[in-house]
Design an enzyme around this catalytic site. Structure first.
Site, mmCIF file in Angstrom:
data_model
loop_
_atom_site.group_PDB
_atom_site.id
_atom_site.type_symbol
_atom_site.label_atom_id
_atom_site.label_comp_id
_atom_site.label_asym_id
_atom_site.label_seq_id
_atom_site.Cartn_x
_atom_site.Cartn_y
_atom_site.Cartn_z
ATOM 1 C CG HIS A 46 -1.912 -1.121 1.205
ATOM 2 N ND1 HIS A 46 -2.835 -1.300 0.199
ATOM 3 C CD2 HIS A 46 -2.104 -2.161 2.058
ATOM 4 C CE1 HIS A 46 -3.557 -2.382 0.446
ATOM 5 N NE2 HIS A 46 -3.129 -2.929 1.570
ATOM 6 N NE ARG A 71 2.130 -4.487 3.470
ATOM 7 C CZ ARG A 71 0.958 -4.129 4.018
ATOM 8 N NH1 ARG A 71 0.268 -4.992 4.761
ATOM 9 N NH2 ARG A 71 0.478 -2.928 3.834
ATOM 10 C CG ASP A 177 -6.859 -6.268 4.388
ATOM 11 O OD1 ASP A 177 -7.830 -5.744 3.802
ATOM 12 O OD2 ASP A 177 -5.683 -6.023 4.089
HETATM 13 C C1 3PY Z 1 -3.888 -5.018 7.740
HETATM 14 O O1 3PY Z 1 -4.145 -4.643 8.891
HETATM 15 O O2 3PY Z 1 -4.717 -5.512 6.958
HETATM 16 C C2 3PY Z 1 -2.544 -4.859 7.242
HETATM 17 O O3 3PY Z 1 -2.232 -5.289 6.167
HETATM 18 C C3 3PY Z 1 -1.556 -4.134 8.131
HETATM 19 O O4 3PY Z 1 -0.498 -3.682 7.434
HETATM 20 MG MG MG Z 2 -3.803 -5.990 4.992
#
Ligand code: 3PY
Ligand code: MG
Length: 257
Positions: A46, A71, A177
């Site tokens: 992101h 990441r 998520d």
């Molecule tokens: C989430 O909380 O979904 C993440 O990917 C945190 O970086």
């Molecule tokens: Mg996430």
């Protein structure tokens, strides 16, 4: 000065707090490394990073004396290999939803016999001050960590199989998520009780499997909670938050009275 590995930081401190950076700017990466974090994560999923900013950011983090973690974007396992070649100490792969995803991640990040990573860690060896390729090969699978992100219902269902994949060293919970998944799209709130219960279950199952566990904390208070629960690796906020919080705190002080 040789770069330091996340494995050695975890060994000496027991757990660690990582900065989390979206800005593709090495000077910000170096400042985060010098700000007191145990390690610094560059986010390509992101965040705004590209391979060039990852390469420059890893060097800047090494200059600040802490390990660099990357990441990768969803499913971009070729980038996982490249980030390791550039000197990343660990890779976080988002949306690992099946044992097949976990196997593909391990294949790209571990040398044989655990995986199929191709040889070429030119920058990683330079940063580590290493000149003996065979010695570097012998140590690298153990010294570079793989975090499989658990952040969907599918991942929860496949968790024990994912944890059993050789070459997966750790899981990393994506609580935002996961909260979207558990609320069927109605909410995004890491602190929902069902989300916290699911995270506790992941922590317990990963511990039983002998794997490390990480999680993302949005506030300092959440970071403290996760430290008290025994997480090994806690991401704390983002560079946007550090800037906003610092600026708004100073402005409020300057405008008080
Ligand atoms: C989430 O909380 O979904 C993440 O990917 C945190 O970086
Ligand atoms: Mg996430």
């Amino acid at each position: 000065m040789a770069s330091i590995s996340l494995v050695s930081v975890l060994r000496s401190r027991g757990s660690c707090l990582t900065a989390w950076l979206a800005s593709p700017e090495p000077l910000i990466a170096e400042s985060a490394a010098r700000a007191g974090f145990d390690c610094v994560t560059l986010d390509m999923q992101h965040g705004l990073h590209d391979p060039g900013s990852i390469m420059r950011g890893i060097g800047a983090i090494a200059l600040g004396g802490v390990p660099a973690i990357v990441r990768i974007p969803v499913g971009d396992f070729a980038m996982a290999s490249r980030a390791l070649d550039m000197g990343a100490s660990a890779i976080i792969a988002p949306m690992i939803n099946s044992v097949e995803d976990a196997r593909a991640f391990a294949a790209a990040t571990k040398y044989q016999p655990l995986g199929e990573r191709s040889w070429g860690p030119v920058r990683a060896m330079q940063l580590a001050g290493a000149t003996d390729g065979a010695a570097f090969l012998r140590n690298t699978n153990a010294e570079t960590l793989t975090f499989a992100m658990i952040e969907t219902r599918a991942a929860l269902a496949a968790l024990d199989d994912i944890l059993a994949v050789p070459g997966i060293d750790a899981v990393f919970i994506g609580p935002s998520d996961l909260s979207i998944a558990l609320s069927d799209g109605a909410d995004v709130n890491p602190m929902r009780p069902d989300n916290q219960a699911a995270a506790a279950d992941v922590l317990a199952r990963a511990r039983r499997a002998g794997k490390l566990v990480g999680i993302f904390a949005i506030t300092g208070e959440q970071g403290r909670l996760y430290r008290s629960l025994g997480y090994d690796f806690i991401a704390l906020g983002t560079d946007g938050m550090y800037f906003h919080l610092g600026a708004s705190t100073m402005l409020a002080e300057a405008r008080a009275g």
